[in-house]
Enzyme design. Structure first.
Site, PDB file in Angstrom:
ATOM      1  N   LYS A   1       1.021  -1.137  -0.081  1.00  0.00           N
ATOM      2  CA  LYS A   1      -0.001  -0.006  -0.085  1.00  0.00           C
ATOM      3  C   LYS A   1       0.716   1.433  -0.092  1.00  0.00           C
ATOM      4  CE  LYS A   1      -3.947   1.977   2.587  1.00  0.00           C
ATOM      5  NZ  LYS A   1      -4.929   1.741   3.451  1.00  0.00           N
TER       6      LYS A   1
ATOM      7  N   SER B   1      -9.586   2.784   1.625  1.00  0.00           N
ATOM      8  CA  SER B   1      -8.281   3.437   1.125  1.00  0.00           C
ATOM      9  C   SER B   1      -7.389   2.368   0.478  1.00  0.00           C
ATOM     10  CB  SER B   1      -7.535   4.488   2.298  1.00  0.00           C
ATOM     11  OG  SER B   1      -7.134   3.373   3.192  1.00  0.00           O
TER      12      SER B   1
ATOM     13  N   SER C   1     -11.197   0.895   5.732  1.00  0.00           N
ATOM     14  CA  SER C   1     -10.235   0.675   4.606  1.00  0.00           C
ATOM     15  C   SER C   1     -10.022  -0.371   4.075  1.00  0.00           C
ATOM     16  CB  SER C   1      -9.049   2.094   4.714  1.00  0.00           C
ATOM     17  OG  SER C   1      -9.654   3.326   4.867  1.00  0.00           O
TER      18      SER C   1
END
Length: 484
Positions: free
Chosen positions: A81, A156, A180
């Site tokens: 990420k 996210s 997320s």
């Protein structure tokens, strides 16, 4: 053959590599080829290092051939990420302020995953500073949903979820404050686990005592999520909230079995507190019979959540001011307006506001503990909506009710955040238009093993997660939907 490799479960890939039926180089090259072919349409992976990944794969093959010890993720490719620090590879946070930022060190979870033998191939897309459950930013643009490229992949950890669904990587790391890990898993028909705070320690961090945001694993199956959790979890002496249980305790997830005797509560709208679109509930409500058929008793009930809204909003705003306030002061025009608003919300907080939030959260924790004395699991929607158009910042209405900020439509996830419980998003089916919908399973704090076992049983009984998106050259295992 390459396409088959890219949709193998991570646990199966590891077995093939260990038996030397596949080499790490073959596995990495297959995924790099697929990224080159599929990713331009999705924008899930935003930084790729083919040369570095293939060189690391060659080293992995040499280690195996020499009989040297190997880790539980030996030879598996992974893109991290883009909010997680990666030494020598840029970490942009989706912000122009960090577009060329190359860290000198790995974040703890990145280090653990690579020490377990995984091979870094790149970074996955995020919203700016991971703010919001829709992945778009001014550096790389938006990530598109593999099941419908006109739709959001969530966020996210949206790039991670889209990359999993599209066969660009077998495992993914992420993080979750208000949903997320769970929301993008729901949007992309994969599995995401928000662990109990402290299960996966976060380091470095500006606030090491924070328990609102947590790192966690994503994958296409519950078994693979358990595998990645086994590597990410475990104590770290620098992290005061980290739990003592070693990560290896999660490595051998038992084979799926029935759920006979389990007491399960189902709440379609969190006790009337959140609106949910009818097409989402139409997918989820029939899933209750699956749990009954597996032997569980399912009734409608909800833990006490009065005050959860204020607790989450207050503590989130405090964290935004702590983490990003200096950037608002120095670069006020270069932050997304929603982020600037959230920071300013934090700056308006009084000591009385913070004290009330701490007191309410303590009350909610006790109430949740008592609720899970009566029930083994809680079932709820992950998201209140199905994937929405990629051009939107967030849905302006849900079931006819106005949504006034980018946070409003995420309540079904972040109300459970406040309780401090582990929560799992598992694929639950599709709307008539072919859009994925996830089911949220939650359990008492620290009960990840029981939660994963229940998720695996449901997964085996339904097979929703085996439905692949219609992408170029995707294997024909129950494909649905095309780009709309």
């Amino acid at each position: 053959m390459n396409e088959d490799i890219c949709y193998l479960d991570a646990t199966d890939l590891i077995e093939l590599i260990q038996r030397r039926a596949l080499s790490a180089r073959e596995v990495v090259q297959a995924h790099l080829d697929r990224i080159a072919r599929i990713n331009p349409e999705l924008n899930a992976i935003v930084t790729v290092d083919p040369e570095g990944a293939l060189a690391a794969a060659a080293v992995a093959d040499d280690r195996l051939a020499a009989g040297e010890p190997t880790g539980p993720l030996h030879g598996l490719p992974i893109a991290f990420k883009d909010t997680h620090l990666t030494a020598g590879m840029r970490t942009t946070h989706g912000s122009p302020l960090f577009a060329d930022h190359v860290p000198d060190e790995d974040e703890l979870l990145v280090s653990r995953i690579q020490q377990a033998g995984a091979i870094r191939i790149g970074k996955t897309n995020v919203p700016e500073f991971a703010a919001g459950s829709h992945t778009f930013n001014p550096v790389f643009g938006a990530t598109r949903n593999p099941y419908d490229r006109s739709r959001s992949a969530g966020g996210s950890s949206g790039g991670a979820a889209a990359a999993l669904a599209a066969g660009l990587q077998p495992l993914a790391d992420g993080s979750d404050m208000g949903g997320s890990l769970r929301n993008p898993a729901s949007f992309c028909n994969v599995v995401g686990l928000r662990p109990t705070p402290g299960r996966v320690p976060a380091y470095p961090a500006r606030n090491l005592w924070d328990t609102l945001g947590v790192p966690g694993p994503m994958a296409r199956t519950v078994r693979d999520v358990a595998l990645l959790l086994s590597v990410m979890a475990g104590p770290d002496h620098r992290c005061p909230t980290s739990l003592d249980t070693p990560g290896a305790a999660f490595r051998a997830l038992p084979a799926p079995a029935g759920l006979r005797g389990l007491r399960i509560a189902w709440t379609p709208d969190l006790g009337g507190r959140v609106p949910v679109e009818p097409d989402v509930l139409a997918v989820l409500e029939p899933q209750l019979q699956v749990f009954r058929d597996l032997g569980a008793v399912v009734v409608e009930d909800c833990p006490p959540l009065d005050g959860a809204e204020e607790v989450f909003r207050t503590l989130r705003a405090q964290e935004f001011d702590l983490g990003l306030g200096a950037l608002l002061d120095s670069h006020p025009e270069q932050l997304k307006p929603a982020i600037a608003w959230n920071i300013r919300q934090g700056r308006r907080l009084s000591q009385a506001d913070l004290s009330a939030a701490v007191e309410s959260r303590s009350r909610l924790h006790v109430a949740a503990a008592e609720f899970f004395d009566r029930y083994d699991l809680l079932l709820a929607p992950v998201s209140q909506v199905a994937p929405f158009p990629v051009e939107w910042e967030y849905p302006l209405t849900v079931a006819g009710q106005p949504q006034h900020s980018y946070l409003d439509w995420m309540r079904s996830a972040y109300f459970l955040t406040v309780l401090g419980v582990p929560a799992l998003s598992v694929p639950a089916g599709f709307t008539p238009g072919g859009l994925p919908v996830g089911l949220q399973l939650a359990a008492r704090p620290r009960a990840e093993a029981a939660l994963l076992r229940a998720g695996a049983a449901y997964e085996a009984a339904t097979g929703h997660g085996r439905i692949r998106p219609a992408l170029p050259s995707v294997p024909s295992e129950r494909p649905i939907g095309a780009s709309r």
